[in-house]
Design a protein around this motif. Structure first.
Motif, PDB file in Angstrom:
ATOM      1  N   UNK A 175       0.826  -1.204   0.000  1.00 50.22           N
ATOM      2  CA  UNK A 175       0.000   0.000   0.000  1.00 50.22           C
ATOM      3  C   UNK A 175       0.864   1.259   0.000  1.00 50.22           C
ATOM      4  N   UNK A 176       2.027   1.209   0.625  1.00 48.01           N
ATOM      5  CA  UNK A 176       2.949   2.346   0.590  1.00 48.01           C
ATOM      6  C   UNK A 176       3.430   2.614  -0.830  1.00 48.01           C
ATOM      7  N   UNK A 181      -1.796   6.983  -5.204  1.00 55.77           N
ATOM      8  CA  UNK A 181      -2.351   6.404  -6.424  1.00 55.77           C
ATOM      9  C   UNK A 181      -3.022   5.068  -6.118  1.00 55.77           C
ATOM     10  N   UNK A 182      -3.416   4.859  -4.898  1.00 61.44           N
ATOM     11  CA  UNK A 182      -3.993   3.580  -4.474  1.00 61.44           C
ATOM     12  C   UNK A 182      -5.111   3.108  -5.386  1.00 61.44           C
ATOM     13  N   UNK A 183      -5.240   1.791  -5.500  1.00 62.28           N
ATOM     14  CA  UNK A 183      -6.240   1.190  -6.374  1.00 62.28           C
ATOM     15  C   UNK A 183      -7.185   0.329  -5.537  1.00 62.28           C
ATOM     16  N   UNK A 281      -7.316  -4.969  10.135  1.00 62.86           N
ATOM     17  CA  UNK A 281      -6.218  -4.490  10.972  1.00 62.86           C
ATOM     18  C   UNK A 281      -5.244  -3.624  10.167  1.00 62.86           C
ATOM     19  N   UNK A 282      -5.051  -3.985   8.903  1.00 60.11           N
ATOM     20  CA  UNK A 282      -4.160  -3.189   8.046  1.00 60.11           C
ATOM     21  C   UNK A 282      -4.748  -1.804   7.807  1.00 60.11           C
TER      22      UNK A 282
END
Length: 534
Positions: A175-176, A181-183, A281-282
């Motif tokens: 995710x970092x 630009x997360x998908x 949790x993430x």
């Protein structure tokens, strides 16, 4: 009773079709790879020794480009190349020249050694049925060192810790990389799709092998002494719809997990169920502000609930310590504890609500490793004497906890007293103790304080066998059962004979797993990368 004759059924026909198709794909992919390699070598030799004309070299360089750029090959060719045995074997055996700082090489040795621990326990458990002195073998569990085998269930918890660690750490790092630009529309569906592609091929094909080949061919090779024709045999447990609980990861929740299809995959069911909820949790951890605290608290709360469930259920139902395996050689245990309750025979060992402890510790460990730069800076700022004292104290406490976890039942085995609630307290805490030991070991090795332990567990030797660890786990018990039922005579237990047998069998199964992984696991991982363009 003599060996049975060959009998074919619908399962055998389906297995022949499926495995025959896979064999054909492997043959085509491997032959094409060999042909391309020979062509490339031939063209290279022409370039080097015969032709100096610029035009010819240009033509040959174009030919090499086709080989070196598989993206330009037709899709069908790239699909076949996923099944190339030589390429897959090379990938599994390859040892990187330089270590990747984002990887945790200490896990390689832990994977292989922990699964070896599991296999030794399973081998001895199976061979109790083909021994001429099983009572003596069980009494040997009273021996101090044999506690490692008799109370070997923490070996499974090592895998729960590593799984939780890698899920938390790997997902946070991925995710970092996406950053702003997360998908979210594709990432989380693929998060689960990748897991299914990773787990299903080997598991489903093992089930098919069981109902197709094992059920029809194994009786031919069985020893007349150990003919397995009872209703509890491995093929019988996979008949009808019994295999569905294994294939869809709920075999640990049925009334009798020990009677499910390839029942040793209960661990995979637990792991998949924990994996399903891990994004919670993430995502909590990534919330700015108090998100990290919320994530840690929610994981800790589930660990606490799990611990209380085990404590209360074990005490109320008078369950034996460590699922009864640690008291094999203690006849009085049969009267002190209730081995017949569903909690003793099933739930305390198999159910997800009794096995989250070490997975949760793995999730917390993943968060710590994710923050290791911050932890390292804090340690570097400490005076040397305080830092040495702190690291030494952590190592000391960790080893003490690991020791108590494995050898905690030894005093009882020697005639000590352990009441129902004493056993309940042990059941509720010994996995947590082992989890702290393993977590501390991994964290300290990651921070550079592992010394010779880190050097040993990070040896390149472990890498190929760690890559096929899942395949080894899925097929190992099938191999052990076939081995035991093919024996021509009973086994006489002695420590030396068992030690030599375990060493040879571990080597054989690990080497077989390298081949099986090249045939099943590696090709489907390559197909996933091809289809998803990863």
């Amino acid at each position: 009773m003599g060996r049975e004759s060959f009998k074919a059924d619908a399962g055998f026909v389906i297995a022949c079709i499926v495995f025959g198709s896979i064999a054909a794909l492997i043959a085509c992919g491997s032959l094409y790879s060999v042909a391309v390699t020979l062509k490339k070598n031939y063209n290279d030799s022409l370039t080097k020794y015969v032709y100096n004309d610029l035009n010819v070299q240009d033509d040959l360089s174009e030919s090499r480009k086709d080989v070196e750029n598989p993206e330009e090959e037709p899709f069908v060719v790239r699909f076949l190349m996923c099944f190339d045995f030589y390429t897959n074997f090379g990938k599994i055996m390859a040892v990187p020249k330089q270590s990747n700082p984002d990887q945790l090489p200490v896990l390689n040795g832990m994977r292989v050694m922990s699964l070896g621990w599991v296999m030794i326990g399973h081998l001895l458990l199976i061979q109790l049925y083909v021994m001429d002195n099983p009572l003596y073998a069980m009494q040997r569990c009273n021996n101090f060192l044999m506690q490692v085998i008799g109370n070997g269930t923490p070996s499974v918890d090592t895998f729960f810790i590593m799984s939780g660690l890698l899920v938390m750490l790997g997902t946070l790092r991925t995710l970092d990389k996406f950053g702003s630009r997360g998908k979210p529309g594709t990432f989380w569906p693929l998060f689960y799709v990748h897991r299914l592609i990773r787990l299903w091929p080997t598991m489903l094909l093992t089930i098919l092998f069981t109902v197709g080949f094992y059920a029809n061919l194994a009786p031919i090779f069985y020893s007349p002494t150990f003919q397995n024709s009872n209703s509890n045999s491995v093929p019988s447990s996979c008949k009808g719809t019994n295999w569905l609980s294994t294939a869809f990861f709920y075999s640990n929740l049925v009334s009798d997990p020990g009677a499910t299809c390839i029942d040793w995959t209960w661990y995979v069911s637990n792991d998949m169920q924990f994996y399903l909820i891990s994004p919670v949790f993430v995502l909590l951890y990534r919330i700015p502000g108090k998100g990290k605290l919320m994530s840690v608290c929610s994981i800790s709360l589930l660990i606490l609930v799990n611990t209380l469930i085990v404590l209360i259920a074990s005490g109320v139902n008078n369950a034996p310590p460590a699922a009864g395996t640690a008291t094999f050689g203690v006849p009085s245990a049969l009267t002190h504890f209730d081995f017949t309750s569903i909690w003793a025979t099933s739930r305390l060992y198999f159910a997800c609500y009794c096995r989250f402890q070490t997975y949760g510790q793995g999730l917390l460990l993943g968060a710590l490793v994710y923050e290791r730069n911050w932890i390292q800076s804090k340690l570097d700022n400490l005076p040397v004497n305080k830092r040495v004292a702190l690291i030494g104290s952590i190592w000391t406490v960790a080893f003490a906890m690991g020791f108590v976890s494995v050898f905690g039942c030894y005093p009882y085995d020697q005639g000590g007293n352990m009441g129902a609630w004493g056993a309940a307290f042990y059941n509720a805490t010994f996995r947590l103790l082992w989890g702290f030991f393993v977590s501390a070991l991994i964290l300290l090795c990651t921070l550079g304080y592992g010394g010779v332990i880190n050097d040993f567990l990070s040896l390149p030797f472990w890498i190929p066998f760690a890559r096929v660890n899942y395949t080894t786990y899925i097929i190992h018990l099938m191999c052990l059962i076939l081995y035991s039922q093919a024996l021509e005579h009973v086994v006489h237990f002695s420590t030396l004979d068992v030690t030599l047998a375990c060493g040879g069998i571990l080597i054989c199964i690990n080497c077989l797993s390298l081949v099986v992984s090249c045939i099943i696991e590696a090709p489907f991982i390559a197909v996933e990368k091809l289809l998803l363009r990863r």
